[in-house]
Design a protein around this motif. Structure first.
Motif, PDB file in Angstrom:
ATOM      1  N   ARG A 171       0.805  -1.223   0.000  1.00  0.00           N
ATOM      2  CA  ARG A 171       0.000   0.000   0.000  1.00  0.00           C
ATOM      3  C   ARG A 171       0.836   1.271   0.000  1.00  0.00           C
ATOM      4  O   ARG A 171       0.553   2.205  -0.725  1.00  0.00           O
ATOM      5  N   ASP A 172       1.901   1.294   0.830  1.00  0.00           N
ATOM      6  CA  ASP A 172       2.703   2.522   0.906  1.00  0.00           C
ATOM      7  C   ASP A 172       3.518   2.718  -0.380  1.00  0.00           C
ATOM      8  O   ASP A 172       3.787   3.841  -0.787  1.00  0.00           O
ATOM      9  N   GLN A 173       3.888   1.603  -1.033  1.00  0.00           N
ATOM     10  CA  GLN A 173       4.591   1.711  -2.323  1.00  0.00           C
ATOM     11  C   GLN A 173       3.657   2.280  -3.391  1.00  0.00           C
ATOM     12  O   GLN A 173       4.063   3.100  -4.208  1.00  0.00           O
ATOM     13  N   LEU A 174       2.396   1.829  -3.358  1.00  0.00           N
ATOM     14  CA  LEU A 174       1.390   2.353  -4.296  1.00  0.00           C
ATOM     15  C   LEU A 174       1.186   3.842  -4.069  1.00  0.00           C
ATOM     16  O   LEU A 174       1.108   4.620  -5.017  1.00  0.00           O
ATOM     17  N   ALA A 175       1.113   4.233  -2.784  1.00  0.00           N
ATOM     18  CA  ALA A 175       0.917   5.647  -2.448  1.00  0.00           C
ATOM     19  C   ALA A 175       2.096   6.468  -2.969  1.00  0.00           C
ATOM     20  O   ALA A 175       1.925   7.558  -3.497  1.00  0.00           O
ATOM     21  N   ARG A 176       3.298   5.906  -2.856  1.00  0.00           N
ATOM     22  CA  ARG A 176       4.483   6.612  -3.319  1.00  0.00           C
ATOM     23  C   ARG A 176       4.482   6.753  -4.840  1.00  0.00           C
ATOM     24  O   ARG A 176       4.838   7.795  -5.383  1.00  0.00           O
ATOM     25  N   LEU A 177       4.064   5.695  -5.504  1.00  0.00           N
ATOM     26  CA  LEU A 177       3.955   5.727  -6.969  1.00  0.00           C
ATOM     27  C   LEU A 177       2.988   6.836  -7.404  1.00  0.00           C
ATOM     28  O   LEU A 177       3.302   7.645  -8.273  1.00  0.00           O
ATOM     29  N   ARG A 178       1.818   6.876  -6.746  1.00  0.00           N
ATOM     30  CA  ARG A 178       0.832   7.925  -7.043  1.00  0.00           C
ATOM     31  C   ARG A 178       1.407   9.307  -6.794  1.00  0.00           C
ATOM     32  O   ARG A 178       1.252  10.215  -7.591  1.00  0.00           O
ATOM     33  N   ARG A 179       2.077   9.449  -5.651  1.00  0.00           N
ATOM     34  CA  ARG A 179       2.569  10.757  -5.235  1.00  0.00           C
ATOM     35  C   ARG A 179       3.684  11.270  -6.143  1.00  0.00           C
ATOM     36  O   ARG A 179       3.791  12.450  -6.408  1.00  0.00           O
ATOM     37  N   ASN A 180       4.535  10.372  -6.605  1.00  0.00           N
ATOM     38  CA  ASN A 180       5.740  10.787  -7.333  1.00  0.00           C
ATOM     39  C   ASN A 180       5.603  10.788  -8.846  1.00  0.00           C
ATOM     40  O   ASN A 180       6.350  11.478  -9.526  1.00  0.00           O
ATOM     41  N   TYR A 181       4.685   9.994  -9.382  1.00  0.00           N
ATOM     42  CA  TYR A 181       4.661   9.841 -10.837  1.00  0.00           C
ATOM     43  C   TYR A 181       3.332  10.203 -11.500  1.00  0.00           C
ATOM     44  O   TYR A 181       3.247  10.267 -12.711  1.00  0.00           O
ATOM     45  N   ILE A 182       2.288  10.401 -10.675  1.00  0.00           N
ATOM     46  CA  ILE A 182       0.947  10.528 -11.241  1.00  0.00           C
ATOM     47  C   ILE A 182       0.287  11.829 -10.794  1.00  0.00           C
ATOM     48  O   ILE A 182       0.364  12.204  -9.623  1.00  0.00           O
ATOM     49  N   GLY A 183      -0.340  12.536 -11.739  1.00  0.00           N
ATOM     50  CA  GLY A 183      -1.145  13.707 -11.413  1.00  0.00           C
ATOM     51  C   GLY A 183      -2.589  13.449 -11.802  1.00  0.00           C
ATOM     52  O   GLY A 183      -2.849  12.767 -12.794  1.00  0.00           O
ATOM     53  N   PHE A 184      -3.529  13.970 -11.024  1.00  0.00           N
ATOM     54  CA  PHE A 184      -4.961  13.778 -11.300  1.00  0.00           C
ATOM     55  C   PHE A 184      -5.664  15.112 -11.503  1.00  0.00           C
ATOM     56  O   PHE A 184      -5.436  16.048 -10.736  1.00  0.00           O
ATOM     57  N   VAL A 185      -6.542  15.168 -12.505  1.00  0.00           N
ATOM     58  CA  VAL A 185      -7.423  16.324 -12.689  1.00  0.00           C
ATOM     59  C   VAL A 185      -8.843  15.790 -12.849  1.00  0.00           C
ATOM     60  O   VAL A 185      -9.076  14.887 -13.648  1.00  0.00           O
ATOM     61  N   PHE A 186      -9.776  16.347 -12.080  1.00  0.00           N
ATOM     62  CA  PHE A 186     -11.155  15.859 -12.101  1.00  0.00           C
ATOM     63  C   PHE A 186     -12.088  16.911 -12.686  1.00  0.00           C
ATOM     64  O   PHE A 186     -11.753  18.088 -12.759  1.00  0.00           O
ATOM     65  N   GLN A 187     -13.268  16.465 -13.048  1.00  0.00           N
ATOM     66  CA  GLN A 187     -14.282  17.367 -13.599  1.00  0.00           C
ATOM     67  C   GLN A 187     -14.649  18.456 -12.588  1.00  0.00           C
ATOM     68  O   GLN A 187     -14.889  19.602 -12.939  1.00  0.00           O
ATOM     69  N   GLY A 188     -14.686  18.092 -11.308  1.00  0.00           N
ATOM     70  CA  GLY A 188     -15.179  19.024 -10.281  1.00  0.00           C
ATOM     71  C   GLY A 188     -14.138  19.885  -9.607  1.00  0.00           C
ATOM     72  O   GLY A 188     -14.388  20.412  -8.533  1.00  0.00           O
ATOM     73  N   PHE A 189     -12.959  20.002 -10.203  1.00  0.00           N
ATOM     74  CA  PHE A 189     -11.860  20.860  -9.702  1.00  0.00           C
ATOM     75  C   PHE A 189     -11.293  20.403  -8.353  1.00  0.00           C
ATOM     76  O   PHE A 189     -10.095  20.354  -8.168  1.00  0.00           O
ATOM     77  N   ASN A 190     -12.198  20.092  -7.355  1.00  0.00           N
ATOM     78  CA  ASN A 190     -11.743  19.611  -6.039  1.00  0.00           C
ATOM     79  C   ASN A 190     -10.741  20.538  -5.359  1.00  0.00           C
ATOM     80  O   ASN A 190      -9.759  20.070  -4.776  1.00  0.00           O
ATOM     81  N   LEU A 191     -10.969  21.834  -5.433  1.00  0.00           N
ATOM     82  CA  LEU A 191     -10.075  22.785  -4.773  1.00  0.00           C
ATOM     83  C   LEU A 191     -10.573  23.080  -3.361  1.00  0.00           C
ATOM     84  O   LEU A 191     -11.774  22.981  -3.086  1.00  0.00           O
ATOM     85  N   LEU A 192      -9.662  23.448  -2.477  1.00  0.00           N
ATOM     86  CA  LEU A 192     -10.061  23.882  -1.138  1.00  0.00           C
ATOM     87  C   LEU A 192     -10.580  25.312  -1.235  1.00  0.00           C
ATOM     88  O   LEU A 192      -9.878  26.194  -1.726  1.00  0.00           O
ATOM     89  N   SER A 193     -11.791  25.559  -0.748  1.00  0.00           N
ATOM     90  CA  SER A 193     -12.470  26.823  -1.072  1.00  0.00           C
ATOM     91  C   SER A 193     -11.891  28.055  -0.379  1.00  0.00           C
ATOM     92  O   SER A 193     -11.789  29.101  -0.986  1.00  0.00           O
ATOM     93  N   ARG A 194     -11.480  27.929   0.873  1.00  0.00           N
ATOM     94  CA  ARG A 194     -11.009  29.133   1.570  1.00  0.00           C
ATOM     95  C   ARG A 194      -9.501  29.255   1.523  1.00  0.00           C
ATOM     96  O   ARG A 194      -8.872  29.809   2.414  1.00  0.00           O
ATOM     97  N   THR A 195      -8.925  28.711   0.484  1.00  0.00           N
ATOM     98  CA  THR A 195      -7.475  28.612   0.384  1.00  0.00           C
ATOM     99  C   THR A 195      -7.040  29.214  -0.938  1.00  0.00           C
ATOM    100  O   THR A 195      -7.681  28.977  -1.963  1.00  0.00           O
ATOM    101  N   SER A 196      -5.974  29.993  -0.917  1.00  0.00           N
ATOM    102  CA  SER A 196      -5.551  30.678  -2.138  1.00  0.00           C
ATOM    103  C   SER A 196      -5.121  29.682  -3.218  1.00  0.00           C
ATOM    104  O   SER A 196      -4.817  28.520  -2.926  1.00  0.00           O
ATOM    105  N   ALA A 197      -5.100  30.180  -4.450  1.00  0.00           N
ATOM    106  CA  ALA A 197      -4.659  29.363  -5.585  1.00  0.00           C
ATOM    107  C   ALA A 197      -3.275  28.780  -5.293  1.00  0.00           C
ATOM    108  O   ALA A 197      -3.030  27.581  -5.487  1.00  0.00           O
TER     109      ALA A 197
END
Length: 228
Positions: free
Chosen positions: A81-107
Motif C-alpha cells: 500500500r505505501d509503495q502504491l501511495a508513493r507511486l501515485r505521489r511521485n509519478y501521477i497527477g490527477f485532474v477531475f471534472q469538479g476541480f476539487n479545490l479547497l475553497s477558503r485557500t488561495s490558488a
C-alpha cells in the motif's frame, strides 16, 4: 523508472470483477492497453463501459482482479500500500471534472498541497507552485481564492496542482465537463501544450468527440473491453 524503450503503461489481460456469486459484475473483461511515454490518449465510451474502472486502475486507486499492470516496467500488482501511495505521489497527477479545490485557500496554497504531503520545505513549495501557476497562465492570481476565479481558472489551478510534482503522467477525468466551450478549448490547448512542451503523458476520459480530437489517439471502451 525503466528505460526509454519500456512503455510507460502496459495493461495485459486486465479484468475487474466486483461482488461475488449471483451479484458478480464484470467491469473489465480483459483489457490490453499500451501507452508510451509522451502520448496523449483520449479514453471514450458510454457509461458503464469500463473506462472509469480502467482509469482507477491506471491511477493506482484500484487493483485488477487478474492480469498485469506495469508502470515504467514495474509490476504494480505486487506493490504494498505505501509503495502504491508513493507511486501515485511521485509519478501521477490527477485532474477531475469538479476541480476539487479547497475553497477558503488561495490558488497558490491549493497548488502547494501535493508538495506539503511530500514534506517539501515552505520556500521550495512556493517556488514550485508559482512555476506551475505560471505554466497554466495564472501568474498574478496566486492570492485569489477559488470563489474569486472563473470555472476555467479553477480548472487551471487544478491542473497546476496536478503538475506541480512534475508527474510522468496526468490522468484527466472529463476535465472540460463543467466548462463552456470557450473555456473547454483553453483547457484542451493547455493540456496539449503540457504534453508537447513538458513531455507529460496525458490520459483523458471524455464524452466529447471534439475534445478527443486534441489527443494523439483515442481508445474506445465498450462492455468492459477495448473495442478500438
Amino acid at each position: 523508472m525503466g528505460n526509454s524503450d519500456t512503455p510507460l503503461i502496459q495493461l495485459k489481460g486486465v479484468t475487474k470483477v466486483y461482488g461475488m456469486g449471483q451479484s458478480e459484475m464484470h467491469a473489465l473483461r480483459g483489457i490490453d492497453l499500451t501507452i508510451e511515454s509522451g502520448d496523449f490518449v483520449a479514453v471514450m465510451g458510454p457509461s458503464g463501459s469500463g473506462k472509469s474502472t480502467c482509469m482507477n486502475i491506471l491511477g493506482c486507486l484500484d487493483t485488477p482482479t487478474a492480469g498485469s499492470y506495469k508502470f515504467g516496467g514495474l509490476e504494480v500488482r505486487g506493490l504494498e500500500r505505501d509503495q502504491l501511495a508513493r507511486l501515485r505521489r511521485n509519478y501521477i497527477g490527477f485532474v477531475f471534472q469538479g476541480f476539487n479545490l479547497l475553497s477558503r485557500t488561495s490558488a497558490l496554497e491549493n497548488v502547494e498541497l501535493p508538495l506539503l504531503y511530500r514534506g517539501v520545505s515552505s520556500a521550495h513549495r512556493k517556488e514550485a507552485a508559482k512555476r506551475a501557476l505560471n505554466l497554466v497562465g495564472l501568474t498574478g492570481w496566486e492570492k485569489h481564492n477559488p470563489n474569486e476565479l472563473s470555472g476555467g481558472q479553477q480548472q487551471r489551478v487544478a491542473i497546476a496542482r496536478a503538475i506541480v510534482t512534475e508527474p510522468s503522467v496526468l490522468f484527466a477525468d472529463e476535465p472540460t465537463g463543467n466548462l463552456d466551450s470557450a473555456r473547454s478549448i483553453e483547457i484542451m490547448e493547455l493540456l496539449t501544450r503540457l504534453n508537447q512542451e513538458k513531455g507529460i503523458t496525458v490520459v483523458m476520459v471524455t464524452h466529447e468527440p471534439d475534445m478527443a480530437e486534441y489527443a494523439k489517439r483515442s481508445v474506445h471502451f465498450k462492455d468492459g473491453l477495448v473495442v478500438s
